[in-house]
Design a protein around this motif. Structure first.
Motif, PDB file in Angstrom:
ATOM      1  N   PRO A  88      14.896  -1.734  -2.997  1.00 54.06           N
ATOM      2  CA  PRO A  88      14.822  -0.988  -1.723  1.00 54.06           C
ATOM      3  C   PRO A  88      13.592  -1.332  -0.896  1.00 54.06           C
ATOM      4  CG  PRO A  88      14.250   0.429  -3.579  1.00 54.06           C
ATOM      5  CD  PRO A  88      14.768  -0.846  -4.158  1.00 54.06           C
ATOM      6  N   VAL A  89      12.529  -1.776  -1.554  1.00 48.60           N
ATOM      7  CA  VAL A  89      11.302  -2.108  -0.828  1.00 48.60           C
ATOM      8  C   VAL A  89      11.522  -3.323   0.068  1.00 48.60           C
ATOM      9  CG1 VAL A  89       8.802  -2.467  -1.079  1.00 48.60           C
ATOM     10  CG2 VAL A  89      10.059  -1.231  -2.833  1.00 48.60           C
ATOM     11  N   THR A  90      12.478  -4.177  -0.299  1.00 53.44           N
ATOM     12  CA  THR A  90      12.771  -5.374   0.483  1.00 53.44           C
ATOM     13  C   THR A  90      13.057  -5.030   1.937  1.00 53.44           C
ATOM     14  OG1 THR A  90      13.659  -6.538  -1.443  1.00 53.44           O
ATOM     15  CG2 THR A  90      14.362  -7.318   0.716  1.00 53.44           C
ATOM     16  N   TYR A  91      13.859  -4.010   2.165  1.00 54.27           N
ATOM     17  CA  TYR A  91      14.287  -3.675   3.528  1.00 54.27           C
ATOM     18  C   TYR A  91      13.158  -2.989   4.306  1.00 54.27           C
ATOM     19  CZ  TYR A  91      18.651  -4.681   1.203  1.00 54.27           C
ATOM     20  OH  TYR A  91      19.632  -5.297   0.473  1.00 54.27           O
ATOM     21  N   GLY A  92      12.337  -2.209   3.621  1.00 53.22           N
ATOM     22  CA  GLY A  92      11.201  -1.596   4.309  1.00 53.22           C
ATOM     23  C   GLY A  92      10.193  -2.623   4.768  1.00 53.22           C
ATOM     24  N   ILE A  93       9.876  -3.578   3.895  1.00 52.09           N
ATOM     25  CA  ILE A  93       8.903  -4.614   4.256  1.00 52.09           C
ATOM     26  C   ILE A  93       9.491  -5.553   5.297  1.00 52.09           C
ATOM     27  CG2 ILE A  93       7.703  -6.654   3.363  1.00 52.09           C
ATOM     28  CD1 ILE A  93       7.052  -5.101   0.886  1.00 52.09           C
ATOM     29  N   ASP A  94      10.783  -5.839   5.224  1.00 54.88           N
ATOM     30  CA  ASP A  94      11.406  -6.697   6.233  1.00 54.88           C
ATOM     31  C   ASP A  94      11.301  -6.063   7.612  1.00 54.88           C
ATOM     32  OD1 ASP A  94      13.154  -9.044   6.934  1.00 54.88           O
ATOM     33  OD2 ASP A  94      14.496  -7.417   7.547  1.00 54.88           O
ATOM     34  N   MET A 108       2.141   7.213   4.271  1.00 58.06           N
ATOM     35  CA  MET A 108       2.213   6.640   5.610  1.00 58.06           C
ATOM     36  C   MET A 108       0.815   6.495   6.208  1.00 58.06           C
ATOM     37  SD  MET A 108       3.897   8.302   9.032  1.00 58.06           S
ATOM     38  CE  MET A 108       2.584   9.548   9.020  1.00 58.06           C
ATOM     39  N   LEU A 109      -0.017   7.524   6.044  1.00 56.41           N
ATOM     40  CA  LEU A 109      -1.387   7.456   6.548  1.00 56.41           C
ATOM     41  C   LEU A 109      -2.166   6.342   5.860  1.00 56.41           C
ATOM     42  CD1 LEU A 109      -2.233  11.275   6.757  1.00 56.41           C
ATOM     43  CD2 LEU A 109      -1.716   9.716   8.654  1.00 56.41           C
ATOM     44  N   GLN A 110      -1.932   6.162   4.560  1.00 57.09           N
ATOM     45  CA  GLN A 110      -2.600   5.091   3.829  1.00 57.09           C
ATOM     46  C   GLN A 110      -2.209   3.730   4.392  1.00 57.09           C
ATOM     47  OE1 GLN A 110      -4.609   6.204   1.126  1.00 57.09           O
ATOM     48  NE2 GLN A 110      -5.507   4.178   1.123  1.00 57.09           N
ATOM     49  N   GLY A 111      -0.931   3.563   4.724  1.00 55.97           N
ATOM     50  CA  GLY A 111      -0.498   2.306   5.311  1.00 55.97           C
ATOM     51  C   GLY A 111      -1.016   2.107   6.720  1.00 55.97           C
ATOM     52  N   LEU A 112      -1.098   3.197   7.502  1.00 56.19           N
ATOM     53  CA  LEU A 112      -1.590   3.083   8.875  1.00 56.19           C
ATOM     54  C   LEU A 112      -3.064   2.690   8.917  1.00 56.19           C
ATOM     55  CD1 LEU A 112       0.116   6.166  10.589  1.00 56.19           C
ATOM     56  CD2 LEU A 112       0.662   3.748  10.916  1.00 56.19           C
ATOM     57  N   LEU A 113      -3.819   3.052   7.895  1.00 54.27           N
ATOM     58  CA  LEU A 113      -5.233   2.666   7.859  1.00 54.27           C
ATOM     59  C   LEU A 113      -5.394   1.145   7.837  1.00 54.27           C
ATOM     60  CD1 LEU A 113      -6.776   5.263   5.364  1.00 54.27           C
ATOM     61  CD2 LEU A 113      -7.124   5.134   7.837  1.00 54.27           C
ATOM     62  N   LEU A 153       8.864   3.719  10.522  1.00 56.25           N
ATOM     63  CA  LEU A 153       9.262   2.772   9.481  1.00 56.25           C
ATOM     64  C   LEU A 153       8.469   2.999   8.203  1.00 56.25           C
ATOM     65  CD1 LEU A 153       9.648  -0.539  11.543  1.00 56.25           C
ATOM     66  CD2 LEU A 153      11.463   0.953  10.675  1.00 56.25           C
ATOM     67  N   LEU A 154       7.162   3.183   8.338  1.00 59.64           N
ATOM     68  CA  LEU A 154       6.332   3.453   7.166  1.00 59.64           C
ATOM     69  C   LEU A 154       6.716   4.779   6.517  1.00 59.64           C
ATOM     70  CD1 LEU A 154       2.796   2.317   8.428  1.00 59.64           C
ATOM     71  CD2 LEU A 154       4.317   1.111   6.858  1.00 59.64           C
ATOM     72  N   PHE A 155       7.025   5.771   7.351  1.00 58.99           N
ATOM     73  CA  PHE A 155       7.381   7.083   6.802  1.00 58.99           C
ATOM     74  C   PHE A 155       8.698   7.002   6.026  1.00 58.99           C
ATOM     75  CE2 PHE A 155       9.367  11.245   6.943  1.00 58.99           C
ATOM     76  CZ  PHE A 155       8.338  12.054   6.476  1.00 58.99           C
ATOM     77  N   SER A 162       0.833  -1.203   0.000  1.00 63.14           N
ATOM     78  CA  SER A 162       0.000   0.000   0.000  1.00 63.14           C
ATOM     79  C   SER A 162       0.866   1.252   0.000  1.00 63.14           C
ATOM     80  CB  SER A 162      -0.928  -0.006   1.221  1.00 63.14           C
ATOM     81  OG  SER A 162      -1.674   1.188   1.294  1.00 63.14           O
ATOM     82  N   VAL A 163       1.917   1.244   0.815  1.00 57.71           N
ATOM     83  CA  VAL A 163       2.840   2.390   0.854  1.00 57.71           C
ATOM     84  C   VAL A 163       3.557   2.538  -0.480  1.00 57.71           C
ATOM     85  CG1 VAL A 163       4.905   3.314   1.968  1.00 57.71           C
ATOM     86  CG2 VAL A 163       3.129   2.223   3.350  1.00 57.71           C
ATOM     87  N   LEU A 164       3.931   1.423  -1.086  1.00 58.56           N
ATOM     88  CA  LEU A 164       4.632   1.449  -2.368  1.00 58.56           C
ATOM     89  C   LEU A 164       3.797   2.141  -3.443  1.00 58.56           C
ATOM     90  CD1 LEU A 164       6.756   0.558  -4.487  1.00 58.56           C
ATOM     91  CD2 LEU A 164       5.593  -1.679  -4.544  1.00 58.56           C
ATOM     92  N   PHE A 165       2.570   1.682  -3.626  1.00 59.78           N
ATOM     93  CA  PHE A 165       1.727   2.253  -4.674  1.00 59.78           C
ATOM     94  C   PHE A 165       1.404   3.719  -4.394  1.00 59.78           C
ATOM     95  CE2 PHE A 165       1.036  -2.203  -5.648  1.00 59.78           C
ATOM     96  CZ  PHE A 165       0.931  -2.200  -7.038  1.00 59.78           C
TER      97      PHE A 165
END
Length: 286
Positions: free
Chosen positions: A223-229, A134-139, A162-164, A87-90
């Protein structure tokens, strides 16, 4: 004395003050546009929910317990942090489309001739896209009870930065590309080509262990690998999954398991590099 005070008040703000005002104004503009566009909020939730229902509910009975231990997470719990990252990615990547819209409607030209440095425009746009993403992911954290994940206050406080950071890095990628795009069609084509490998190589949908060497290298470049991990380690730890199982399902670098702090440092370093690159792109003559 009164004349001197009036003259001091009429003095133009310093370059730093102008830059901060520009950053805050652009951040506030993106936040207000996000809040007023309820369709965008609903649409940003629809796709992650579909992935959870189709991949999670469909594959969970076949996957069983992950990590080779009876106390390991099921596939739905494993997938849930990945869906938050998706969700954060898109949201982050496509938030940069506003730069292309502003160029088409002439607003970007007004910004470029405004008495603020161009790097402030880039930082303001990046912070605006990062906050809304970040707000989209927190939802999506509202779905945690239905997934079987217990999120405590401390867990949420860890997830927010982390999301930010993930959103900031991804928004910077979008800005680097949007800086030279002249149409929304061209931007959408490039983004669709970029987002798909970023998603499927990030480990959002499947564990990244026991992969072929060439595929492992590609996942570590993503780079998304480390955020999701980082998100997954925090969420699974809150769900009571033992640390050895989390390390087995998590990302390793040169054979060593990472932790949320190292993941965040890698994402932050990448974000700072990309924001500098985006600022250089905006500094070129348009």
């Amino acid at each position: 004395m009164a004349t001197v005070e009036v003259a001091e008040r009429l003095q133009p703000p310093s370059p730093v003050t102008r830059a901060l005002i520009g950053i805050f104004t652009l951040w506030q503009r993106d936040l207000l546009r996000y809040w007023r566009d309820r369709t965008r909020i609903a649409g940003g939730l629809a796709q992650p929910l579909l992935f959870l229902m189709i991949f999670g509910a469909g594959l969970s009975p076949w996957m069983g317990t992950l990590g080779g231990a009876p106390v390991g997470p099921d596939y739905l719990q494993f997938l849930y942090p990945g869906i938050i990252g998706m969700s954060v990615l898109f949201s982050s990547i496509f938030s940069a489309v506003s730069v292309v819209w502003d160029r088409e409607f002439g607003f970007l030209k007004e910004l470029l001739v405004a008495p603020i440095p161009r790097w402030a425009i880039v930082v303001g746009k990046a912070l605006g896209g990062s906050t809304t993403s970040m707000l989209q992911g927190l939802l999506l954290l509202l779905l945690a009870p239905f997934i079987g994940v217990r999120l405590q206050v401390g867990t949420i406080l860890l997830l927010i930065p982390l999301l930010f950071l993930l959103a900031f890095s991804l928004s910077s990628i979008g800005l680097v590309i949007a800086a030279r795009m002249r149409s929304t069609e061209g931007f959408g084509l490039v983004m669709n080509f970029l987002v798909t490998p970023l998603l499927f190589l990030s480990g959002a949908l499947y564990p990244l262990n026991n992969l072929p060497t060439w595929l492992t290298v590609l996942t570590r470049i993503d780079p998304v690998t480390y955020g999701i991990d980082a998100i997954r380690r925090v969420v699974l730890s809150s769900a009571g999954v033992p640390q050895p199982v989390i390390d087995q399902l998590g990302v390793t670098l040169f054979g060593y398991p990472l932790n949320p702090l190292l993941d965040a440092a890698i994402v932050l370093a990448l974000g700072l590099f990309l924001i500098v690159l985006a600022a250089r792109q905006f500094a070129r003559p348009d």
